[in-house]
Every structure is written in structure tokens, then in C-alpha cells.
Scaffold this active site. Sequence first.
Site, mmCIF file in Angstrom:
data_model
loop_
_atom_site.group_PDB
_atom_site.id
_atom_site.type_symbol
_atom_site.label_atom_id
_atom_site.label_comp_id
_atom_site.label_asym_id
_atom_site.label_seq_id
_atom_site.Cartn_x
_atom_site.Cartn_y
_atom_site.Cartn_z
ATOM 1 N N ASN A 1 5.288 62.494 -17.443
ATOM 2 C CA ASN A 1 6.247 62.625 -16.349
ATOM 3 C C ASN A 1 6.565 64.103 -16.165
ATOM 4 O O ASN A 1 6.723 64.840 -17.131
ATOM 5 C CB ASN A 1 7.533 61.865 -16.672
ATOM 6 C CG ASN A 1 8.608 62.053 -15.620
ATOM 7 O OD1 ASN A 1 8.632 61.360 -14.609
ATOM 8 N ND2 ASN A 1 9.502 62.995 -15.834
ATOM 9 N N GLU B 1 3.617 63.125 -11.637
ATOM 10 C CA GLU B 1 4.006 63.961 -10.505
ATOM 11 C C GLU B 1 3.071 65.154 -10.288
ATOM 12 O O GLU B 1 2.941 65.635 -9.153
ATOM 13 C CB GLU B 1 5.447 64.441 -10.691
ATOM 14 C CG GLU B 1 6.493 63.354 -10.558
ATOM 15 C CD GLU B 1 6.697 62.509 -11.809
ATOM 16 O OE1 GLU B 1 7.583 61.630 -11.802
ATOM 17 O OE2 GLU B 1 5.957 62.733 -12.818
ATOM 18 N N ASP C 1 26.371 71.575 -10.112
ATOM 19 C CA ASP C 1 25.288 70.711 -9.667
ATOM 20 C C ASP C 1 25.235 70.680 -8.153
ATOM 21 O O ASP C 1 25.937 71.412 -7.468
ATOM 22 C CB ASP C 1 25.431 69.317 -10.272
ATOM 23 C CG ASP C 1 24.070 68.724 -10.629
ATOM 24 O OD1 ASP C 1 23.150 68.825 -9.797
ATOM 25 O OD2 ASP C 1 23.924 68.172 -11.728
#
Length: 425
Positions: A133, A196, A242
Site C-alpha cells: 500500500n 497505488e 490538518d
Amino acid sequence: MHLRDVVSSLDVEYFDPPYGEFTIARILKATEGRKTPVFRGVGDGFTGVGNLVDTRAKLFAFLGVSSDEEAYTKLLSAVENPGRAELVSTWRDMYREVDSLRKLPMVRYYEKEATPYITSGVVIGVGPQGVMNASIHRFSPLGDRRAVVRLVPRHLYQIYKTNLRYGRETPIALAWGVHPLVLLAAATSPPYGVFELDVAAKLMGGLKIMAMDNGAVAPFMASVVIEGYLTAELATEGPFVDIVGVYDRVRKQPVVKVERIYVLREEAYVHYLLPAGLEHIMLMGFEKEAKIWKLAKSAVPGVRKVRLTRGGFGWLVAVISLDKSVEGDAKNAILAAFAAHPSLKIAIAVDSDVDPDDPVAVEWAIATRLRADRGLFIIPYVRGSTLDPVALNEEGLTHKIGIDATRPLDADPALFERARIPEDF
């Protein structure tokens, strides 16, 4: 591809030392949406760059497309039918090793952040049966050879927890300074088991990768590659800003045991991604916008345009413009948006004469076309975003809002026509 070669295709503005503690963050903010800043001399052998894909125009140029629909289609096709990254055998002579994370030119972006960060690092983790991943995670040093990484409950987290159950540490490689389409691919959410970097290979027409000693891989020519393991040890992570522009809560997160740090010998370009900036919004939200477009359009063929809004930081608020043929189309499009992007908090449907990119026009539609008794609905107690500061718990439990701000079909259209001043003739 060397990130330096990517930068050469952009409209850049150069900066030179000395850099104060927050100078790079201030410049990123001042230039976003306009220029790509290049920071010369951020460290020994290092050049910094930011705002690589802070606009749709830049992203579309990298994708080789000219419209939203083309971009959505190309990205979703790559996720559904990925290519195959090609392993190269010779790469080590192109890199030098450094002995400490503290020799990497990480920076702080906001005043209350506890430590410098890598904000655009692509972490490649190896799970059971060799499943890999690649995803973007913030990364900060704890020492020369120890760091902490923020994991959210998605595929790398699943790999990490599964390995822990078997008493194994998780092999990882962190790549810093990669092609923007590698970042875009790493920000997607394909089914578990779809790698990915293979998605990136499809988007780019090919991608070379290099094998690390621990079993992980990294994109060939990444400026910095950190090889190590996610361990069972936890350490305090944060505070950090964030996507929604507030300080994320401090948590205990996995410690990375660093084995090797590789840096390109030939001028390493590292990528400074401003948290909550336009580039962060674009990378994090674009695939979700594409998924909303696909699912909403399949539910309501009259869907014309979708936007995850800037005010919602490309994550929490969506606007969908459409031509409805029957009452209920707008609500169906809204429900499709919530299904396509579970973190979505507010979805607004407007008529096709309202531009979703214009917040004043969207507010005007709400003011003049919404009837709250039939156009406003709440979906209670559903999983939303862990980034929502008013979520009911740490898992993101929330109430979602749908707003149908389309004109009623049984009303006289003339009542809703926007007045316009004609051009001179």
C-alpha cells in the site's frame, strides 16, 4: 523522473537563504494559486519546492487533460485498471546515505506544531502475502533514527495491525520528493490489494520503482527514501494542522525504526506541502470529487458539475449543480454524494445556472430557492470524518446535512431568473 525536471515545466519563483523558522510556510501561503516557489539551499545538497498542484490547471497539465470530466475519467480508470510499476535493479550508486533524520530539511508550518514534519511523504507498507500500500502520511523525527507517523484507519493501518497480530513489524519505505502524479495516486482509495504505485504507473504511462532491503519499494528517483519498520511502540504525535485548518488532537501513534536514509546525490528536490493549503486540498479531495461526480451522475444524469468547496477544505462540503427532470433528483444526487465520500458532512444541490465555484452564487441559491420544510434534511448518527472538530466521537460519528437549493419545478421559472445587465450594443 527527477522532481527537478517536473519543476522546470512550471512558472516558478526562486528564493534564497537565510530562511527563518516559518519563512517557507509564509511563502507557500503567499504564492499558492499563482507561483511554484523554489527554495534554494534549504540544506546540504537540498532544494525545496511547493505548490506543485495547487490549482486545477497544474493538475490537468500533469494529467494531460483539459476538463474536469477528462480528469475524473482518467483518474478513476487508473484506479479501476492500474498499470504495473517496473522494478529497476541499479539505483544505489545514484544515492548517498545520511546517518540522521535531523540532516533532512524538514520544517514547521504553524506556530503550535511541536516539531518539524515531512508532510508529503509517500509511505509504502508491506502486508501479509506481500500486499503493498502507498499512502501519504505526516512524519516527524523523534531522534536520529526514530520517528513517529500518523496512521488513520485505512489500508496501511490495516496492514500494520495485521502484522502486529502475527508478531511482526511492518516494513516501510517513505519517499519524499516524488512526481505529483505519484502523490495523486497515493491519495486515492482503491480496494485493498490494489497498489497505488501501479495506479501511478497507469497515470504516467509507466513508473519505475526500486526494491529496499526490507522488502518495501520506492519510486525510482525519489529525492529522499527512508527505509525502516513500523513498530509496536507508540509515541506522542502532534499537535499538527490538518486539512480543515485547525490543530488535530494529540495522539499516541506508531514509532518508525529507521534503518537507512538515502538521498539523491544529484541535487535532491524535497516537496514542502502546506497543511490546509490549496495543494493539500487538491491532493486530498480530488479523487473523492471524482467519485462523487461518477456516482451522482449515475443516479441523476442531469448532474453537470461537482465541487468539494474551498471553504470545506476540499473534504467536508460538496456542491452539485444539475438539471433536474423530476422532483427528488436533487436529493438523490445528494445521497449519492454521501455514499461516494463517507467523510462528507454537507451536500448542497443547485441548479445548473449556479456556479459551484462561486460561493456567493451558492449562497444566493440557498437564499432564494431553498424551502427548508422540503429542501433541508438531516441524516443522524452516521460515520463522517475524524477531521470534523464537532464530531460526536473520535471515529467521526456525526449528523449530515443535505440542502436542496434547486427551484421547485411547479413554480413559475420567471420568479427565479437571475437579472442581468446586457452588453452594450
